[in-house]
Design a protein around this motif. Structure first.
Motif, mmCIF file in Angstrom:
data_model
loop_
_atom_site.group_PDB
_atom_site.id
_atom_site.type_symbol
_atom_site.label_atom_id
_atom_site.label_comp_id
_atom_site.label_asym_id
_atom_site.label_seq_id
_atom_site.Cartn_x
_atom_site.Cartn_y
_atom_site.Cartn_z
ATOM 1 N N ALA A 219 4.355 75.036 18.007
ATOM 2 C CA ALA A 219 4.272 76.144 19.129
ATOM 3 C C ALA A 219 4.137 77.412 18.557
ATOM 4 C CB ALA A 219 5.327 76.005 20.061
ATOM 5 N N VAL A 220 4.856 77.955 17.660
ATOM 6 C CA VAL A 220 4.781 79.166 16.977
ATOM 7 C C VAL A 220 3.296 79.320 16.285
ATOM 8 C CG1 VAL A 220 5.594 80.849 15.427
ATOM 9 C CG2 VAL A 220 7.194 79.550 16.759
ATOM 10 N N ASP A 221 2.964 78.420 15.326
ATOM 11 C CA ASP A 221 1.601 78.476 14.888
ATOM 12 C C ASP A 221 0.626 78.602 15.982
ATOM 13 O OD1 ASP A 221 2.691 77.873 12.244
ATOM 14 O OD2 ASP A 221 2.447 75.848 12.424
ATOM 15 N N ASN A 222 0.713 77.732 16.718
ATOM 16 C CA ASN A 222 -0.500 77.677 17.910
ATOM 17 C C ASN A 222 -0.530 78.873 18.660
ATOM 18 O OD1 ASN A 222 -2.286 75.113 18.054
ATOM 19 N ND2 ASN A 222 -0.200 74.326 17.364
ATOM 20 N N ALA A 223 0.524 79.579 19.064
ATOM 21 C CA ALA A 223 0.357 80.835 19.728
ATOM 22 C C ALA A 223 -0.526 81.808 19.048
ATOM 23 C CB ALA A 223 1.905 81.312 19.857
#
Length: 480
Positions: free
Chosen positions: A76-80
């Motif tokens: 989720a952090v990557d995709n943010a």
């Protein structure tokens, strides 16, 4: 004046190289720090005042990434970052054509340095809430979109089509150089105060933004130099696909006579107008799948090596840089070969075909020894990043100065943004899918990457066919 022109041109090439090196350097630390945010703590000695249970093997991990769903949270952090980057890229190119590149790039680098540093400050401020890291990544993703369309437009303003593939192949190594520097800098502090793994690259990026504001030269005309010629006389019959001099990315509208001199303030092209340039759509969707593969390696390779080969966090990060070393070699080779053959699509297609079996072999035998791991990482980096580098540089510049534009180089920024923006959708999907699939086994992640690689190859079939027709016609005329 030719000597001055070469000097200014070389300086612009070097400065834009350093600019985008910093952009990529600031993206890399998260992949190195992942193994530190969640680790097996069973072999470590607990502090006396620790409140975790005796059976808790993740007590030394950084909350909120200390739970069993840590892979999903890291995804989720990557995709943010990646989703914000993909969305912002389509808008960024439009702004890049209408604002001074020097101001646009400088502001983007200063803000990128700020948000990268803020992520690292979460360590020193003892922040343990997911929304903070996600919000910082969203902001950083948006401001990082100022980089690519601007540097490609700037380089395109200074270089004609001559040896563009080779020159931009060397220049595009900034991506891999930035990844390597980001990995090495982050690795210094990853096992200690990991916040510095972000703060140091952030400060360097901000300093580079100030240098950009002071020294970037956008147009040759700004220093009284003539603009380069983007087309030669061999383009005059491009409406015939059988013509050996024909570029495979032309249509009937592009058969009008090319203007060899550009106005310094031409009218910016519309988004739909850029989409109508022949080849833009095919290469954009090809890059979507090629970048899906490349960015999955970028964000998950250190963790894969950490989990599968059982190296330490720093050693896994250092070893992962070999993939980027291969990327440097692959980008230069792709540019050189495509210049020699005049076959951008065919060069990409062949490298994508070879990449699929190499990824399969790396997953199955790449971790059997350090030598095999090093060799296969370099080869995979060459074959995966070669097409990605070629499409985002030489192909984007070719299409952005396409003959149908009649010398309007203002399309460079929008075309680069469309191609890289579409590719960034794949860049967001790859790490997301890897985070969702990896709990079922790393083999399934590699099957996903191989499938994406094959789809990227299939999307270029029409352009490869046109290039083959052009070569056959050229050979026939040569014999005649």
């Amino acid at each position: 004046m030719p000597g001055f022109f070469c000097r200014f041109r070389g300086f612009t090439l070097l400065l834009t190289f350093l600019i985008y090196t910093c952009y990529h350097m600031s993206r890399k630390p998260i992949s190195i720090v992942k193994s530190r945010l969640h680790q097996n703590c069973s072999e470590l000695i607990k502090p006396i005042n620790d409140t975790h249970s005796l059976n808790d093997t993740s007590w030394c991990s950084w909350s909120p990434f200390d739970k069993d769903d840590y892979k999903e949270l890291l995804g989720a952090v990557d995709n943010a970052f990646l989703v914000a980057y993909a969305i912002g890229m389509f808008i960024s190119g439009i702004f890049g054509e209408r604002l001074p590149l020097r101001y646009y790039l400088s502001a983007g680098m200063l803000l990128s340095g700020l948000f990268t540093s803020l992520f690292g400050l979460g360590y020193f401020w003892n922040i343990h809430v997911l929304w903070y890291f996600v919000l910082i990544q969203i902001c950083n993703g948006l401001v990082q979109t100022t980089g690519w369309p601007s540097v490609v437009a700037c380089v395109g303003n200074w270089f004609g089509k001559g040896k563009r593939g080779f020159i931009m192949g060397i220049w595009n190594s900034h991506t891999s150089v930035g990844n390597i520097l980001g990995s090495l800098i982050a690795g210094i502090w990853v096992n200690q105060e990991w916040g510095l793994s972000f703060i140091v690259p952030g400060v360097i990026t901000a300093i580079m933004g100030i240098i950009t504001f002071l020294f970037l030269i956008e147009y040759p005309e700004d220093v009284d130099c003539a603009p380069p010629q983007h087309h030669d006389g061999s383009d005059k019959d491009q409406d015939n696909p059988e013509d050996p001099e024909n570029s495979p990315y032309t249509n009937r509208e592009s058969s009008q006579e090319t203007m060899t001199s550009c106005s310094k303030e031409p009218v910016a092209i519309s988004f739909l107008g850029a989409l109508k340039i022949p080849g833009v759509i095919e290469f954009s969707f090809c890059l979507l799948f090629a970048k899906l593969v490349s960015y999955t390696f970028l964000y998950w390779l250190p963790l894969y090596i950490f989990n599968v080969a059982h190296f330490g966090a720093k050693e896994a990060g250092d070893l992962s840089t070999l993939f980027d070393v291969g990327g440097i070699i692959g980008g230069i080779m792709a540019g050189l070969i495509s210049d020699y053959t005049n076959g951008r699509a065919t060069t990409c297609c062949i490298m994508l075909i070879l990449a699929a079996p190499m990824m399969f072999l790396y997953n199955y035998i790449g971790q059997n020894g350090i030598v095999s791991s090093i060799v296969m990482l370099i080869i995979c980096g060459m074959l995966v990043n070669g097409p990605y580098a070629l499409i985002t540089t030489a192909v984007s510049a070719d299409l952005g100065t396409h003959k149908s534009l009649k010398g309007n180089a203002k399309a460079l920024s929008t075309v680069s943004a469309i191609i890289d923006g579409t590719g960034s959708i794949g860049a967001a999907l790859g790490p997301l899918l890897a985070g969702l699939i990896s709990p079922t086994g790393w083999n399934n992640v590699f099957y996903m990457l191989i499938s994406a690689d094959i789809l990227a190859c299939l999307l270029l079939c029409r352009l490869v066919y046109k290039e083959i027709l052009a070569w056959k016609s050229s050979l026939s005329k040569g014999r005649g």
